[in-house]
Design a protein around this motif. Structure first.
Motif, PDB file in Angstrom:
ATOM      1  N   ILE A 152     -63.756  32.256  29.034  1.00  0.00           N
ATOM      2  CA  ILE A 152     -64.599  32.021  30.212  1.00  0.00           C
ATOM      3  C   ILE A 152     -64.155  32.900  31.377  1.00  0.00           C
ATOM      4  CG2 ILE A 152     -65.245  30.304  31.955  1.00  0.00           C
ATOM      5  CD1 ILE A 152     -65.143  28.189  29.769  1.00  0.00           C
ATOM      6  N   ALA A 153     -62.852  33.144  31.462  1.00  0.00           N
ATOM      7  CA  ALA A 153     -62.328  33.965  32.555  1.00  0.00           C
ATOM      8  C   ALA A 153     -62.590  35.454  32.341  1.00  0.00           C
ATOM      9  CB  ALA A 153     -60.825  33.731  32.701  1.00  0.00           C
ATOM     10  N   ARG A 154     -63.005  35.830  31.119  1.00  0.00           N
ATOM     11  CA  ARG A 154     -63.138  37.247  30.788  1.00  0.00           C
ATOM     12  C   ARG A 154     -64.564  37.698  30.527  1.00  0.00           C
ATOM     13  NH1 ARG A 154     -58.157  35.777  27.828  1.00  0.00           N
ATOM     14  NH2 ARG A 154     -59.378  35.214  25.991  1.00  0.00           N
ATOM     15  N   PHE A 155     -65.468  36.748  30.243  1.00  0.00           N
ATOM     16  CA  PHE A 155     -66.818  37.115  29.850  1.00  0.00           C
ATOM     17  C   PHE A 155     -67.846  36.296  30.636  1.00  0.00           C
ATOM     18  CE2 PHE A 155     -64.137  38.133  26.241  1.00  0.00           C
ATOM     19  CZ  PHE A 155     -64.578  39.392  25.876  1.00  0.00           C
ATOM     20  N   PRO A 156     -69.013  36.873  30.902  1.00  0.00           N
ATOM     21  CA  PRO A 156     -70.059  36.146  31.629  1.00  0.00           C
ATOM     22  C   PRO A 156     -70.740  35.119  30.723  1.00  0.00           C
ATOM     23  CG  PRO A 156     -70.878  38.289  30.958  1.00  0.00           C
ATOM     24  CD  PRO A 156     -69.416  38.272  30.602  1.00  0.00           C
ATOM     25  N   PRO A 157     -71.446  34.164  31.299  1.00  0.00           N
ATOM     26  CA  PRO A 157     -72.141  33.145  30.496  1.00  0.00           C
ATOM     27  C   PRO A 157     -73.070  33.731  29.441  1.00  0.00           C
ATOM     28  CG  PRO A 157     -72.092  32.481  32.795  1.00  0.00           C
ATOM     29  CD  PRO A 157     -71.549  33.872  32.758  1.00  0.00           C
ATOM     30  N   ALA A 168     -69.144   9.263  19.764  1.00  0.00           N
ATOM     31  CA  ALA A 168     -68.934   9.293  21.209  1.00  0.00           C
ATOM     32  C   ALA A 168     -70.120   9.959  21.906  1.00  0.00           C
ATOM     33  CB  ALA A 168     -67.643  10.032  21.543  1.00  0.00           C
ATOM     34  N   GLY A 169     -70.450   9.485  23.076  1.00  0.00           N
ATOM     35  CA  GLY A 169     -71.550  10.063  23.843  1.00  0.00           C
ATOM     36  C   GLY A 169     -71.844   9.201  25.063  1.00  0.00           C
ATOM     37  N   PRO A 170     -72.759   9.649  25.921  1.00  0.00           N
ATOM     38  CA  PRO A 170     -73.528  10.892  25.783  1.00  0.00           C
ATOM     39  C   PRO A 170     -72.636  12.123  25.954  1.00  0.00           C
ATOM     40  CG  PRO A 170     -73.868   9.933  27.942  1.00  0.00           C
ATOM     41  CD  PRO A 170     -73.067   8.927  27.175  1.00  0.00           C
ATOM     42  N   LEU A 171     -73.039  13.223  25.299  1.00  0.00           N
ATOM     43  CA  LEU A 171     -72.257  14.446  25.367  1.00  0.00           C
ATOM     44  C   LEU A 171     -72.667  15.239  26.600  1.00  0.00           C
ATOM     45  CD1 LEU A 171     -72.327  15.488  21.603  1.00  0.00           C
ATOM     46  CD2 LEU A 171     -70.561  14.212  22.835  1.00  0.00           C
ATOM     47  N   GLU A 172     -71.682  15.521  27.437  1.00  0.00           N
ATOM     48  CA  GLU A 172     -71.921  16.242  28.688  1.00  0.00           C
ATOM     49  C   GLU A 172     -70.865  17.341  28.837  1.00  0.00           C
ATOM     50  OE1 GLU A 172     -71.656  13.099  31.533  1.00  0.00           O
ATOM     51  OE2 GLU A 172     -73.701  12.389  31.177  1.00  0.00           O
ATOM     52  N   PRO A 173     -70.986  18.434  28.055  1.00  0.00           N
ATOM     53  CA  PRO A 173     -69.975  19.499  28.125  1.00  0.00           C
ATOM     54  C   PRO A 173     -69.810  19.999  29.555  1.00  0.00           C
ATOM     55  CG  PRO A 173     -71.515  19.891  26.316  1.00  0.00           C
ATOM     56  CD  PRO A 173     -72.081  18.760  27.122  1.00  0.00           C
ATOM     57  N   ARG A 174     -68.573  20.334  29.907  1.00  0.00           N
ATOM     58  CA  ARG A 174     -68.268  20.665  31.291  1.00  0.00           C
ATOM     59  C   ARG A 174     -68.236  22.166  31.567  1.00  0.00           C
ATOM     60  NH1 ARG A 174     -63.582  20.069  28.614  1.00  0.00           N
ATOM     61  NH2 ARG A 174     -61.794  21.374  29.203  1.00  0.00           N
ATOM     62  N   ASN A 175     -68.410  23.007  30.544  1.00  0.00           N
ATOM     63  CA  ASN A 175     -68.385  24.454  30.768  1.00  0.00           C
ATOM     64  C   ASN A 175     -69.287  25.154  29.765  1.00  0.00           C
ATOM     65  OD1 ASN A 175     -66.854  24.635  28.330  1.00  0.00           O
ATOM     66  ND2 ASN A 175     -64.962  24.284  29.487  1.00  0.00           N
ATOM     67  N   ILE A 176     -69.450  26.467  29.944  1.00  0.00           N
ATOM     68  CA  ILE A 176     -70.375  27.241  29.123  1.00  0.00           C
ATOM     69  C   ILE A 176     -69.929  27.268  27.657  1.00  0.00           C
ATOM     70  CG2 ILE A 176     -69.228  29.445  29.564  1.00  0.00           C
ATOM     71  CD1 ILE A 176     -73.050  28.830  29.221  1.00  0.00           C
ATOM     72  N   ILE A 207     -61.379  38.921  20.081  1.00  0.00           N
ATOM     73  CA  ILE A 207     -62.344  39.403  21.064  1.00  0.00           C
ATOM     74  C   ILE A 207     -61.631  40.057  22.245  1.00  0.00           C
ATOM     75  CG2 ILE A 207     -62.495  37.233  22.362  1.00  0.00           C
ATOM     76  CD1 ILE A 207     -65.482  39.477  21.538  1.00  0.00           C
ATOM     77  N   LEU A 208     -60.453  39.534  22.596  1.00  0.00           N
ATOM     78  CA  LEU A 208     -59.672  40.139  23.674  1.00  0.00           C
ATOM     79  C   LEU A 208     -59.136  41.494  23.228  1.00  0.00           C
ATOM     80  CD1 LEU A 208     -58.350  40.050  26.429  1.00  0.00           C
ATOM     81  CD2 LEU A 208     -56.468  38.731  25.422  1.00  0.00           C
ATOM     82  N   ARG A 209     -58.641  41.569  21.984  1.00  0.00           N
ATOM     83  CA  ARG A 209     -58.144  42.843  21.470  1.00  0.00           C
ATOM     84  C   ARG A 209     -59.260  43.874  21.402  1.00  0.00           C
ATOM     85  NH1 ARG A 209     -55.827  39.541  17.482  1.00  0.00           N
ATOM     86  NH2 ARG A 209     -57.009  40.593  15.828  1.00  0.00           N
ATOM     87  N   ALA A 210     -60.439  43.452  20.978  1.00  0.00           N
ATOM     88  CA  ALA A 210     -61.571  44.372  20.896  1.00  0.00           C
ATOM     89  C   ALA A 210     -61.966  44.873  22.281  1.00  0.00           C
ATOM     90  CB  ALA A 210     -62.754  43.681  20.224  1.00  0.00           C
TER      91      ALA A 210
END
Length: 325
Positions: free
Chosen positions: A73-78, A133-141, A314-317
């Motif tokens: 997340i710190a290296r790539f856009p959404p 478990a739910g409802p599912l509410e992911p907190r990031n992309i 992906i970081l190495r690439a």
């Protein structure tokens, strides 16, 4: 039988591909970065590359582990997460659906089950997290795109009859945590085996079990996390005084930890229950918190893979691409 393994240069891939080979499969590794277990360097987001790959090989199965992960997340856009985690999964599902009798195993993440409230531990007791478990509410992309990819997997089973198993894997990365620094990496990983981690070897073995059983299951979704010694009755005490619960279950733990220079968790805010895959697929985890204590008791290395210098493919690439410019 031939299986496409995405993410073959990654931490899971480098353990999974040899296991597949030993089990009688013929794996073809795909990743964005070269690696010992990688045969094809390409992105799952490249629809033409995926189509060409499926034309060259008559795959019986897809083991899809390639993805952008939370540290990315710190290296790539959404948009990159959507391209790789959503569109990439769709590319593979479409190709697999065109192969009669194919099976598909998708490695998802327990991270998508963690809302901001769970992350902040606002509840007065630990949260019990299993497949219901739910409802599912992911907190990031990352979580949002992995949940979307799960939906695509379910849809391709419903609409096309594709045999699919989704594995929501708990933590198994070897590097240090990117947010928790109060404990050493091995100490933190040992603690997490109580409630939110599995070894990479067990995750790879769970992938094999899912691959074997997919045709009989049709569609299945399972949490993969080392067997927790806790029950729902422990949730209040775990939040208030985790060492007391651990001492009750493992009387030697505190002394063994003290000898190793480690500390027990003071409070536990979430507990993953990875038992359904054992009940329904017959999968047996080989490493649990008890094995950590046995190693400490005997003076043996703890059965934890820890590598603070590990870097994702992906970081190495990305670094290689930047160096070429």
């Amino acid at each position: 039988m031939k299986v496409l393994v995405t993410g073959s240069s990654g931490w899971l891939g480098r353990h999974l591909v040899p296991m597949l080979r030993d089990a009688g499969w013929s794996p073809v590794g795909l990743d964005v970065a070269p690696g010992e277990q990688t045969d094809v360097v390409a992105s799952v987001a490249d629809q033409n590359a995926i189509a060409a790959l499926f034309c060259r090989h008559d795959f019986d199965a897809v083991m899809h582990g390639g993805a952008l992960h939370k540290p990315d997340i710190a290296r790539f856009p959404p948009q990159a997460f959507v391209d790789v985690n959503v569109s990439g999964t769709l590319n593979l599902l479409r190709a697999a659906t065109a192969r009669p009798g194919a099976r598909f195993v998708f490695t998802s993440t327990t991270s998508l089950m963690i809302s901001q409230a769970i992350r902040d531990e606002r509840a007065t007791k630990a949260v019990w997290l299993d497949e219901d478990a739910g409802p599912l509410e992911p907190r990031n992309i990352y979580g949002v795109t992995k949940l979307a990819a799960e939906g695509l997997c379910r849809l391709h089973h419903l609409e096309h009859g594709l045999a699919v198993v989704v594995l929501r894997t708990a933590r198994f990365f070897p590097e240090d945590d990117d947010t928790i620094t109060a404990l050493s990496g091995p100490n933190l990983k040992a603690n997490e085996l109580l409630h939110r981690r599995a070894t990479v070897q067990d995750v790879a073995r769970a992938c094999l079990a899912a691959l074997d059983r997919a045709p009989q299951i049709g569609f299945g979704l399972y949490v993969v996390s080392a067997p927790t010694p806790f029950t729902r009755d422990d949730l209040g005490a775990l939040k208030a005084d985790a060492p007391a619960v651990i001492r009750r279950l493992f009387p030697e733990a505190e002394a063994l930890y003290r000898r190793a220079g480690w500390r027990l968790p003071q409070s536990i805010g979430r507990v993953y229950n990875g038992g359904r895959i054992t009940r329904q697929l017959g999968f047996v985890y080989r490493t649990s918190f008890g094995d950590i204590l046995e190693a400490l008791r005997c003076g043996d290395p703890a059965p934890i893979d820890h590598d603070p210098n590990y870097g994702s493919p992906i970081l190495r690439a990305s670094q290689a691409e930047a160096a070429r410019r």
